[in-house]
Motif scaffolding. Structure first.
Motif, short mmCIF file in Angstrom:
data_model
loop_
_atom_site.label_atom_id
_atom_site.label_comp_id
_atom_site.label_asym_id
_atom_site.label_seq_id
_atom_site.Cartn_x
_atom_site.Cartn_y
_atom_site.Cartn_z
N THR A 1 -5.13 -6.02 -4.83
CA THR A 1 -3.86 -5.65 -5.45
C THR A 1 -2.98 -4.84 -4.51
OG1 THR A 1 -4.81 -5.67 -7.67
CG2 THR A 1 -2.78 -4.41 -7.37
N CYS B 1 -17.64 -6.99 -7.94
CA CYS B 1 -18.08 -7.31 -6.58
C CYS B 1 -19.56 -7.65 -6.55
CB CYS B 1 -17.83 -6.12 -5.64
SG CYS B 1 -16.14 -5.48 -5.66
N ARG C 1 -13.64 0.48 -8.90
CA ARG C 1 -12.23 0.69 -9.25
C ARG C 1 -11.52 1.24 -8.02
NH1 ARG C 1 -9.60 0.64 -13.96
NH2 ARG C 1 -11.56 0.70 -15.14
N CYS C 2 -10.42 0.60 -7.65
CA CYS C 2 -9.66 1.05 -6.48
C CYS C 2 -9.14 2.46 -6.74
CB CYS C 2 -8.51 0.09 -6.20
SG CYS C 2 -7.43 0.63 -4.84
N CYS D 1 -8.43 -3.90 -1.09
CA CYS D 1 -8.18 -4.15 -2.51
C CYS D 1 -7.21 -5.33 -2.62
CB CYS D 1 -7.58 -2.91 -3.16
SG CYS D 1 -6.94 -3.19 -4.84
N THR E 1 -7.18 -0.74 -9.84
CA THR E 1 -7.61 -2.09 -10.22
C THR E 1 -9.12 -2.13 -10.35
OG1 THR E 1 -5.72 -3.09 -9.09
CG2 THR E 1 -7.61 -4.51 -9.52
N LEU F 1 -12.53 -4.01 -10.06
CA LEU F 1 -12.99 -5.07 -9.17
C LEU F 1 -14.46 -5.37 -9.41
CD1 LEU F 1 -11.37 -3.63 -5.91
CD2 LEU F 1 -10.44 -5.47 -7.34
N THR G 1 0.84 -1.21 0.00
CA THR G 1 0.00 0.00 0.00
C THR G 1 0.87 1.25 0.00
OG1 THR G 1 -1.69 -1.19 1.28
CG2 THR G 1 -1.88 1.20 1.18
N ILE H 1 -11.39 -0.26 0.60
CA ILE H 1 -12.41 0.20 -0.33
C ILE H 1 -13.76 0.12 0.37
CG2 ILE H 1 -13.57 -0.31 -2.52
CD1 ILE H 1 -10.92 -1.51 -3.48
#
Length: 298
Positions: free
Chosen positions: A270, A296, A286-287, A268, A292, A294, A25, A275
């Motif tokens: 990645t 969901c 999207r993060c 996230c 990224t 995602l 991160t 989030i």
């Protein structure tokens, strides 16, 4: 840098996983997604190759230059020396433009691992220039191992891991499986397969275990790739949160009640930035940190 001397028991598993995730991160926050993706190609094995026929100091300088270029440190000149010391290696962090790296004398006869030791120390230089550090020596060393690996040079550290009936060696502070985990994270983010580069069978085994853990991150609710058992547990926790506002839920996701209704927060897969999404069924998110995409089912 941790020595991992022969005879020292090697710790296995994932005891530092939360610090590793925090390091990923922090790397995305400091470099930005574009900055991270500028390291899209890993250091190639030929750039770290070091045979017994090579001159010790000239060969070490050659590998150091390759790592400096790979880590985008064009202004940094590394001066590499060898001496008797407790740890595997150390670097003198100054304002530059020259940095002095000392390697343990044992690398005089273990040249195949010089690239691994240099990769860790030169990443220290990169982090020093970026102003990126964690509090405490151990956490900062885990940060260094993680960044070395995520930016494409740390496969050397994992490949330096060897363990058999008569000897054992590991460089760095991460366990072999944690190195495999970060390497698998990088492989997923950059569509890269590092497995052909391993010369150590134990390194490949550790990579497969780390990859399994990394794949697990992609299959946790509320991601649509979550398995049946995870989805069932998630639905149960969601119902409980709806019936008991403000009580939340457990790891790896949590529910929050507010004026806009129920929301779920999760990491996230990645970059591990948290989030938050409204609980409204299927959604593509999207993060905000690593971008990224995602899918969901909240």
């Amino acid at each position: 840098m941790s020595n991992g001397s022969p005879g020292t028991p090697v710790v296995h598993g994932f005891p530092h996983l939360e610090t590793v995730r925090s390091a990923i991160t922090a790397l995305y926050r400091r470099l930005s997604p574009d900055g991270v993706h500028s390291y899209g190609t890993s250091l190639v094995p030929a750039d770290a190759a070091f045979s017994d026929a090579d001159d010790l100091h000239l060969g070490a300088q050659r590998v150091a230059r390759a790592l400096v270029q790979h880590l985008h440190l064009p202004d940094a000149r590394m001066i590499v020396g060898f001496r008797t010391m407790e740890h595997a290696a150390s670097v003198e962090l100054t304002a530059g433009p020259e940095y002095f790296i000392e390697l343990n004398d044992r690398f005089r006869t273990h040249r195949r691992d010089i690239g691994a030791a240099l990769a860790h120390e030169i990443t220290h230089v990169l982090l020093h220039r970026l102003g990126l550090e964690f509090a405490g020596t151990r956490a900062n060393e885990i940060l260094t191992d993680t960044v070395t690996t995520y930016l494409g040079a740390g496969w050397l550290l994992l490949d330096a891991f060897r363990e058999d009936a008569t000897s054992r060696q590991k460089l760095g502070y991460l366990t072999p499986e944690e190195f495999g985990y970060v390497l698998a994270k990088r492989a997923s983010a950059f569509d890269e397969d590092p497995s052909p580069w391993f010369t150590s069978p134990q390194a490949y085994t550790a990579y497969t275990k780390g990859r399994a853990q990394a794949l697990h991150d992609l299959r946790r609710p509320p991601l649509t790739e979550a398995g049946w058992a995870g989805r069932r547990r998630y639905a149960k926790d969601r119902r409980y949160a709806q019936d008991h506002p403000g009580t939340g839920a457990g790891v790896p996701y949590a529910f929050e009640s507010g004026g806009e209704g129920l929301r779920v927060s999760f990491a996230c897969p990645t970059c591990h930035q948290r989030i938050r999404l409204p609980v409204r069924g299927r959604v593509v998110a999207r993060c905000g940190l690593c971008r990224t995409r995602l899918e969901c089912d909240t």
